[in-house]
Write a protein that holds these residues in place. Structure first.
Motif, short mmCIF file in Angstrom:
data_model
loop_
_atom_site.label_atom_id
_atom_site.label_comp_id
_atom_site.label_asym_id
_atom_site.label_seq_id
_atom_site.Cartn_x
_atom_site.Cartn_y
_atom_site.Cartn_z
N ILE A 191 0.84 -1.20 0.00
CA ILE A 191 0.00 0.00 0.00
C ILE A 191 0.87 1.25 0.00
O ILE A 191 2.09 1.17 0.13
CB ILE A 191 -0.95 0.04 1.22
CG1 ILE A 191 -0.15 0.20 2.54
CG2 ILE A 191 -1.85 -1.18 1.26
CD1 ILE A 191 -1.02 0.56 3.75
N ILE A 192 0.22 2.39 -0.16
CA ILE A 192 0.90 3.68 -0.01
C ILE A 192 0.42 4.29 1.31
O ILE A 192 -0.79 4.35 1.57
CB ILE A 192 0.57 4.63 -1.18
CG1 ILE A 192 1.18 4.09 -2.48
CG2 ILE A 192 1.07 6.06 -0.89
CD1 ILE A 192 0.87 4.91 -3.72
N VAL A 193 1.37 4.71 2.13
CA VAL A 193 1.03 5.42 3.36
C VAL A 193 1.44 6.88 3.15
O VAL A 193 2.62 7.18 2.95
CB VAL A 193 1.76 4.83 4.58
CG1 VAL A 193 1.38 5.59 5.85
CG2 VAL A 193 1.46 3.34 4.74
N ALA A 194 0.45 7.78 3.16
CA ALA A 194 0.71 9.21 2.97
C ALA A 194 0.62 9.90 4.33
O ALA A 194 -0.40 9.78 5.02
CB ALA A 194 -0.32 9.80 2.01
N ILE A 195 1.68 10.58 4.72
CA ILE A 195 1.68 11.26 6.03
C ILE A 195 1.89 12.75 5.82
O ILE A 195 2.95 13.18 5.34
CB ILE A 195 2.76 10.70 6.97
CG1 ILE A 195 2.59 9.18 7.13
CG2 ILE A 195 2.71 11.40 8.33
CD1 ILE A 195 3.54 8.53 8.13
N ASP A 196 0.88 13.54 6.12
CA ASP A 196 0.98 14.99 5.98
C ASP A 196 0.82 15.66 7.33
O ASP A 196 0.39 15.04 8.31
CB ASP A 196 -0.11 15.50 5.01
CG ASP A 196 0.12 15.03 3.59
OD1 ASP A 196 1.21 15.30 3.06
OD2 ASP A 196 -0.79 14.39 3.02
N GLY A 197 1.14 16.95 7.34
CA GLY A 197 0.97 17.72 8.58
C GLY A 197 1.90 18.91 8.58
O GLY A 197 2.78 19.02 7.71
N GLY B 110 4.86 14.69 3.82
CA GLY B 110 4.94 16.03 3.24
C GLY B 110 3.76 16.89 3.65
O GLY B 110 3.34 16.85 4.81
N ARG B 111 3.26 17.68 2.70
CA ARG B 111 2.13 18.56 2.98
C ARG B 111 0.91 18.23 2.12
O ARG B 111 -0.21 18.53 2.49
CB ARG B 111 2.50 20.03 2.70
CG ARG B 111 3.68 20.57 3.49
CD ARG B 111 3.35 20.64 4.97
NE ARG B 111 4.39 21.33 5.73
CZ ARG B 111 5.59 20.84 6.00
NH1 ARG B 111 5.93 19.64 5.58
NH2 ARG B 111 6.46 21.53 6.71
N ASP B 112 1.18 17.65 0.95
CA ASP B 112 0.12 17.44 -0.04
C ASP B 112 0.10 16.01 -0.55
O ASP B 112 -0.42 15.75 -1.63
CB ASP B 112 0.34 18.38 -1.24
CG ASP B 112 1.69 18.13 -1.92
OD1 ASP B 112 2.57 17.49 -1.30
OD2 ASP B 112 1.85 18.55 -3.08
N ILE B 113 0.67 15.09 0.21
CA ILE B 113 0.78 13.71 -0.31
C ILE B 113 -0.61 13.06 -0.38
O ILE B 113 -0.98 12.47 -1.40
CB ILE B 113 1.75 12.85 0.55
CG1 ILE B 113 3.09 13.59 0.74
CG2 ILE B 113 1.97 11.49 -0.09
CD1 ILE B 113 3.77 14.03 -0.53
N GLY B 114 -1.39 13.20 0.68
CA GLY B 114 -2.73 12.60 0.69
C GLY B 114 -3.75 13.38 -0.14
O GLY B 114 -4.74 12.81 -0.59
N THR B 115 -3.50 14.65 -0.36
CA THR B 115 -4.49 15.46 -1.10
C THR B 115 -4.20 15.53 -2.59
O THR B 115 -5.11 15.46 -3.41
CB THR B 115 -4.54 16.90 -0.54
OG1 THR B 115 -3.20 17.41 -0.49
CG2 THR B 115 -5.18 16.96 0.82
N ILE B 116 -2.92 15.67 -2.97
CA ILE B 116 -2.57 15.94 -4.36
C ILE B 116 -1.72 14.83 -5.01
O ILE B 116 -2.00 14.40 -6.12
CB ILE B 116 -1.76 17.27 -4.47
CG1 ILE B 116 -2.52 18.43 -3.82
CG2 ILE B 116 -1.38 17.56 -5.92
CD1 ILE B 116 -3.70 18.95 -4.62
N VAL B 117 -0.69 14.40 -4.30
CA VAL B 117 0.26 13.45 -4.93
C VAL B 117 -0.37 12.06 -5.02
O VAL B 117 -0.37 11.44 -6.09
CB VAL B 117 1.61 13.43 -4.16
CG1 VAL B 117 2.59 12.47 -4.84
CG2 VAL B 117 2.21 14.83 -4.10
#
Ligand code: DC
Length: 248
Positions: free
Chosen positions: A17-23, A140-147
């Motif tokens: 899976i892909i784990v996207a961590i933003d904040g 990052g900042r936009d991994i879950g929203t954009i990337v």
């Protein structure tokens, strides 16, 4: 910018899976993401380090003022840059910049560099290539929203700003190469608040929580607790993915 590593190939064999961590800045993303990736046997990609490396290149080439006046020049800046990750270190054109990109002069300019659309487009394409084989933890900042808006697990880490300033201070101590100019905790707090504002209001890919993201407040948590929490969520997703054959 090019990739010198075959990271896009890593993790293609098994169902991953892909784990996207933003904040926001210093919310514990990098440490959590690195350790979770280690536990899962996944590739860890610190996208902040990519933006910081571009910023370091702009500072070292004396282009920062020029870029402020004519953002189009950023294409020259990006041409031929190679950022690579090896054994937890970050390399810019083969040079180890792991400490240099954490210096405060880089932190002060990185929001500007990361607000430039050509920079974002360029790095987003690289990040998507790296994650195309899955088996990646990316922060990052936009991994879950954009990337990776379809990432199976999206995490949004937050923490009290005073706590974040203290963490950044501790992080700067061992690698302080700015000769005694280590900023105070109060200065770091102001800079973090400013960067949060800049990152949240910029036109392109602002810092935002994806509606599906799990929000974790790390203020009162130890690193081990943060890691355990995200790891457990990842394992649940992996188990769900394996059983159902589709994103859980
Ligand atoms: O995570 P960090 O503090 O090292 O990130 C440095 C800066 O890079 C941050 O202020 C905003 C920018 N950044 C971004 O715009 N998008 C990302 N995916 C990662 C970082």
């Amino acid at each position: 910018m090019r990739l010198s590593q075959n990271v896009a190939d890593i993790g293609r064999e098994a169902k991953k899976i892909i784990v996207a961590i933003d904040g926001p800045a210093a919310s514990g993303k990098s440490t959590t993401a690195r350790r979770v990736a280690g536990k899962l046997g996944y590739v860890y990609i610190d996208t902040g380090a990519m933006y910081r490396s571009v910023t370091l290149r702009a500072l070292e080439s004396g282009m920062m003022d020029e870029l402020r006046l004519t953002p189009e020049k950023v294409r020259f800046l990006l041409e031929g840059i190679a950022v690579t990750f090896e054994a937890g270190r970050v390399f810019l054109d083969g040079r180890d910049v792991t400490s240099a990109i954490r210096e405060n002069r880089v932190s002060r300019h990185v929001s500007f560099i990361s607000s430039l659309k050509p920079v974002r487009d360029h790095l987003k394409a690289l990040q998507q290539e790296i994650g195309s084989g899955k088996g990646v933890v990316m922060d990052g900042r936009d991994i879950g929203t954009i990337v990776f808006p379809d990432a199976e697990l999206k995490i949004f880490l937050v923490a009290d700003v005073s706590e974040r300033a203290k963490r950044r201070h501790r992080e700067l101590l061992p690698g302080n190469r700015e000769g005694g100019l280590l900023p105070s905790i109060d200065e770091l707090k102001r800079e973090i608040e400013q960067r949060d504002r800049d990152d949240a209001v910029r036109a392109h890919a602002p810092l935002k929580k994806h509606p599906d993201a799990v929000e974790i407040d790390t203020s009162g948590l130890t690193i081990e607790e943060q890691v355990e929490c995200v790891y457990r969520l990842a394992m649940e997703k992996i188990a769900g993915t394996a059983e159902c054959g589709a994103g859980a």
